[in-house]
Design a protein around this motif. Structure first.
Motif, PDB file in Angstrom:
ATOM      1  N   ILE A 238     104.263  31.467  10.178  1.00  0.00           N
ATOM      2  CA  ILE A 238     103.000  31.331  10.908  1.00  0.00           C
ATOM      3  C   ILE A 238     102.829  29.942  11.539  1.00  0.00           C
ATOM      4  O   ILE A 238     102.516  29.829  12.719  1.00  0.00           O
ATOM      5  N   PRO A 239     103.041  28.843  10.778  1.00  0.00           N
ATOM      6  CA  PRO A 239     102.767  27.517  11.370  1.00  0.00           C
ATOM      7  C   PRO A 239     103.987  26.850  11.999  1.00  0.00           C
ATOM      8  O   PRO A 239     103.890  25.707  12.447  1.00  0.00           O
ATOM      9  N   LEU A 240     105.131  27.532  12.047  1.00  0.00           N
ATOM     10  CA  LEU A 240     106.376  26.857  12.404  1.00  0.00           C
ATOM     11  C   LEU A 240     106.425  26.421  13.866  1.00  0.00           C
ATOM     12  O   LEU A 240     106.734  25.261  14.178  1.00  0.00           O
ATOM     13  N   ASN A 241     106.128  27.323  14.795  1.00  0.00           N
ATOM     14  CA  ASN A 241     106.279  27.000  16.207  1.00  0.00           C
ATOM     15  C   ASN A 241     105.390  25.832  16.661  1.00  0.00           C
ATOM     16  O   ASN A 241     105.867  24.931  17.350  1.00  0.00           O
ATOM     17  N   PRO A 242     104.097  25.802  16.293  1.00  0.00           N
ATOM     18  CA  PRO A 242     103.271  24.663  16.742  1.00  0.00           C
ATOM     19  C   PRO A 242     103.807  23.312  16.282  1.00  0.00           C
ATOM     20  O   PRO A 242     103.775  22.337  17.038  1.00  0.00           O
ATOM     21  N   LEU A 243     104.326  23.250  15.056  1.00  0.00           N
ATOM     22  CA  LEU A 243     104.832  21.974  14.561  1.00  0.00           C
ATOM     23  C   LEU A 243     106.171  21.615  15.184  1.00  0.00           C
ATOM     24  O   LEU A 243     106.463  20.431  15.406  1.00  0.00           O
ATOM     25  N   LEU A 244     106.987  22.603  15.500  1.00  0.00           N
ATOM     26  CA  LEU A 244     108.227  22.322  16.227  1.00  0.00           C
ATOM     27  C   LEU A 244     107.915  21.779  17.618  1.00  0.00           C
ATOM     28  O   LEU A 244     108.585  20.866  18.103  1.00  0.00           O
ATOM     29  N   GLU A 245     106.887  22.338  18.250  1.00  0.00           N
ATOM     30  CA  GLU A 245     106.486  21.826  19.566  1.00  0.00           C
ATOM     31  C   GLU A 245     106.028  20.375  19.498  1.00  0.00           C
ATOM     32  O   GLU A 245     106.187  19.618  20.462  1.00  0.00           O
ATOM     33  N   GLU A 246     105.460  19.986  18.361  1.00  0.00           N
ATOM     34  CA  GLU A 246     104.996  18.613  18.186  1.00  0.00           C
ATOM     35  C   GLU A 246     106.130  17.664  17.790  1.00  0.00           C
ATOM     36  O   GLU A 246     105.915  16.461  17.649  1.00  0.00           O
ATOM     37  N   GLY A 247     107.333  18.213  17.569  1.00  0.00           N
ATOM     38  CA  GLY A 247     108.474  17.375  17.211  1.00  0.00           C
ATOM     39  C   GLY A 247     108.618  17.100  15.734  1.00  0.00           C
ATOM     40  O   GLY A 247     109.289  16.139  15.340  1.00  0.00           O
ATOM     41  N   ALA A 248     108.027  17.927  14.886  1.00  0.00           N
ATOM     42  CA  ALA A 248     108.149  17.735  13.437  1.00  0.00           C
ATOM     43  C   ALA A 248     109.623  17.834  13.024  1.00  0.00           C
ATOM     44  O   ALA A 248     110.385  18.621  13.602  1.00  0.00           O
ATOM     45  N   PRO A 249     110.055  17.064  12.022  1.00  0.00           N
ATOM     46  CA  PRO A 249     111.459  17.058  11.603  1.00  0.00           C
ATOM     47  C   PRO A 249     111.809  18.270  10.739  1.00  0.00           C
ATOM     48  O   PRO A 249     112.146  18.150   9.561  1.00  0.00           O
ATOM     49  N   ILE A 250     111.722  19.426  11.341  1.00  0.00           N
ATOM     50  CA  ILE A 250     111.914  20.677  10.613  1.00  0.00           C
ATOM     51  C   ILE A 250     113.102  21.440  11.188  1.00  0.00           C
ATOM     52  O   ILE A 250     113.188  21.669  12.396  1.00  0.00           O
ATOM     53  N   GLY A 251     114.023  21.835  10.298  1.00  0.00           N
ATOM     54  CA  GLY A 251     115.058  22.796  10.645  1.00  0.00           C
ATOM     55  C   GLY A 251     114.680  24.145  10.062  1.00  0.00           C
ATOM     56  O   GLY A 251     113.889  24.221   9.114  1.00  0.00           O
ATOM     57  N   PHE A 252     115.210  25.209  10.631  1.00  0.00           N
ATOM     58  CA  PHE A 252     114.841  26.532  10.121  1.00  0.00           C
ATOM     59  C   PHE A 252     115.985  27.513  10.351  1.00  0.00           C
ATOM     60  O   PHE A 252     116.848  27.313  11.215  1.00  0.00           O
ATOM     61  N   VAL A 253     115.974  28.570   9.553  1.00  0.00           N
ATOM     62  CA  VAL A 253     116.950  29.643   9.722  1.00  0.00           C
ATOM     63  C   VAL A 253     116.329  30.951   9.244  1.00  0.00           C
ATOM     64  O   VAL A 253     115.542  30.968   8.292  1.00  0.00           O
ATOM     65  N   TYR A 254     116.644  32.017   9.966  1.00  0.00           N
ATOM     66  CA  TYR A 254     116.354  33.373   9.514  1.00  0.00           C
ATOM     67  C   TYR A 254     117.699  33.917   9.010  1.00  0.00           C
ATOM     68  O   TYR A 254     118.594  34.178   9.820  1.00  0.00           O
ATOM     69  N   PRO A 255     117.886  34.048   7.699  1.00  0.00           N
ATOM     70  CA  PRO A 255     119.208  34.376   7.168  1.00  0.00           C
ATOM     71  C   PRO A 255     119.806  35.654   7.755  1.00  0.00           C
ATOM     72  O   PRO A 255     119.087  36.627   8.030  1.00  0.00           O
ATOM     73  N   GLU A 256     121.119  35.634   7.938  1.00  0.00           N
ATOM     74  CA  GLU A 256     121.804  36.795   8.497  1.00  0.00           C
ATOM     75  C   GLU A 256     121.779  37.992   7.554  1.00  0.00           C
ATOM     76  O   GLU A 256     121.941  39.133   7.991  1.00  0.00           O
TER      77      GLU A 256
END
Length: 348
Positions: A238-256
């Protein structure tokens, strides 16, 4: 069109329905909807219950108020499980406080549909949507959450970034793993069930051994990762995209190996204090403008065709092995998961 005086000066009929529940054969004409909008302005208020991205709710409501300046807004934000519990408790006590509810759905919500929780009606914008978003003209799917693994890119050190769910149980992350507890969210109950289907043995015991830390909701989790309270976490995105747009130091993965989706469904409460405003807000959220605002402030893909997806996240159709989490749960399974996790972590 029926007109009365009193606290609500206009009671509007739309799509064969008088808003306060009186039957009446009337067609869905544009003039009827204009009267609903006028009645909503007379009501002048809206109470919104949701499990949306916490920081995005007020900006979303601000855009609605700009479109309908005569309607003030009040909001209550809870995780899906306590939100359903609160609405059910209030409904059973005849304390009709909520106008509109957005949440993930489980058996309680579907039983609620049978037992009078929801107004049956047809939003004008519904004609632009695929049929599967519509549940019996009472509840409508407006967006979807997916489960992901996230990490603080500044804190990985020499450790490899996680790629699979099993990595959350790796001792290298002992004391550095965060998640939302299953008793708080249906989405977490769904992913825990999916872990079982993947053959992961007793995730609760494994995560306890790895000193997992619980945080309140997806917003609490992602902020904990940014602060460095934990390094990696399971996240409802839910909150991932807005914080990525702000440049937050977050990596992410949707496991295969796969992930689960949770449908956000909206309904107008049957005994809403502001029934016309409730319908106007629901319909606005289903317009192209409302859906774009939901992407912008809610951070998730929406269900209206043609609306652009979040800027930093893959479309659900691009993910591997996506499972409808709602189909994994039964009331018995929910009770089993909550009881087991509370017992393992000694939280009653």
């Amino acid at each position: 069109m029926t007109m009365i005086t009193g606290n609500i000066s206009q009671i509007s009929r739309f799509a064969g329905l008088i808003v306060l529940g009186l039957a009446g054969p009337v067609s869905a004409q544009q003039q009827d909807w204009a009267l609903v909008e006028a009645a909503a302005k007379d009501e002048g208020a809206l109470v919104f219950y949701s499990n949306l991205q916490p920081n995005g709710i007020e900006p979303l409501l601000a855009e609605f108020r700009a479109a309908y300046p005569g309607i003030s807004t009040e909001q209550v934000r809870l995780g899906s499980n306590p939100l359903i519990e609160r609405f059910e408790t209030e409904f059973n006590a005849k304390r009709n406080l909520a106008d509109v509810v957005v949440t993930y759905a489980d058996e309680r919500v579907y039983n609620g549909a049978k037992n009078g929780w929801m107004t049956e009606w047809t939003p004008p914008e519904l004609a632009t949507y695929p049929a599967e978003v519509n549940y019996q003209n009472m509840m409508f799917t407006i967006q979807q959450t997916r489960e992901a693994i996230i990490w603080n890119t500044n804190l990985l050190g020499a450790n490899p970034a996680p790629t699979e769910w099993k990595d959350l149980f790796d001792p290298m992350w002992k004391g550095k793993v965060g998640m939302n507890p299953p008793w708080r969210s249906l989405a977490i109950q769904q992913i825990v069930t999916y872990w079982q289907e993947l053959g992961i043995p007793d995730a609760a015991e494994q995560l306890k051994a790895n000193d997992v830390r619980f945080f309140e909701g997806s917003g609490g989790i992602i902020q904990a990762v940014i602060r460095g309270d934990v390094v990696v976490a399971e996240l409802s995105d839910i909150p991932l995209n807005p914080l990525l747009e702000e440049g937050a130091p977050i990596g992410f993965v949707y496991p295969e190996s796969g992930t689960t989706t949770s449908a956000s469904r909206i309904f107008v409460a049957k005994n809403a204090p502001h029934p016309n405003a409730a319908m106007v807000f629901t319909n606005w959220l289903m317009t192209e403008t409302g859906q774009a605002a939901l992407v912008k402030f809610g951070g998730l893909a929406v269900t209206r065709p043609g609306v652009a997806p979040p800027s930093k996240l893959p479309a659900t159709s691009d993910l591997k092995n996506v499972v409808d989490g709602e189909k994994l749960l039964s009331p018995e399974k929910q009770a089993e998961i909550v009881k087991h996790w509370r017992t393992v972590f000694d939280i009653q």
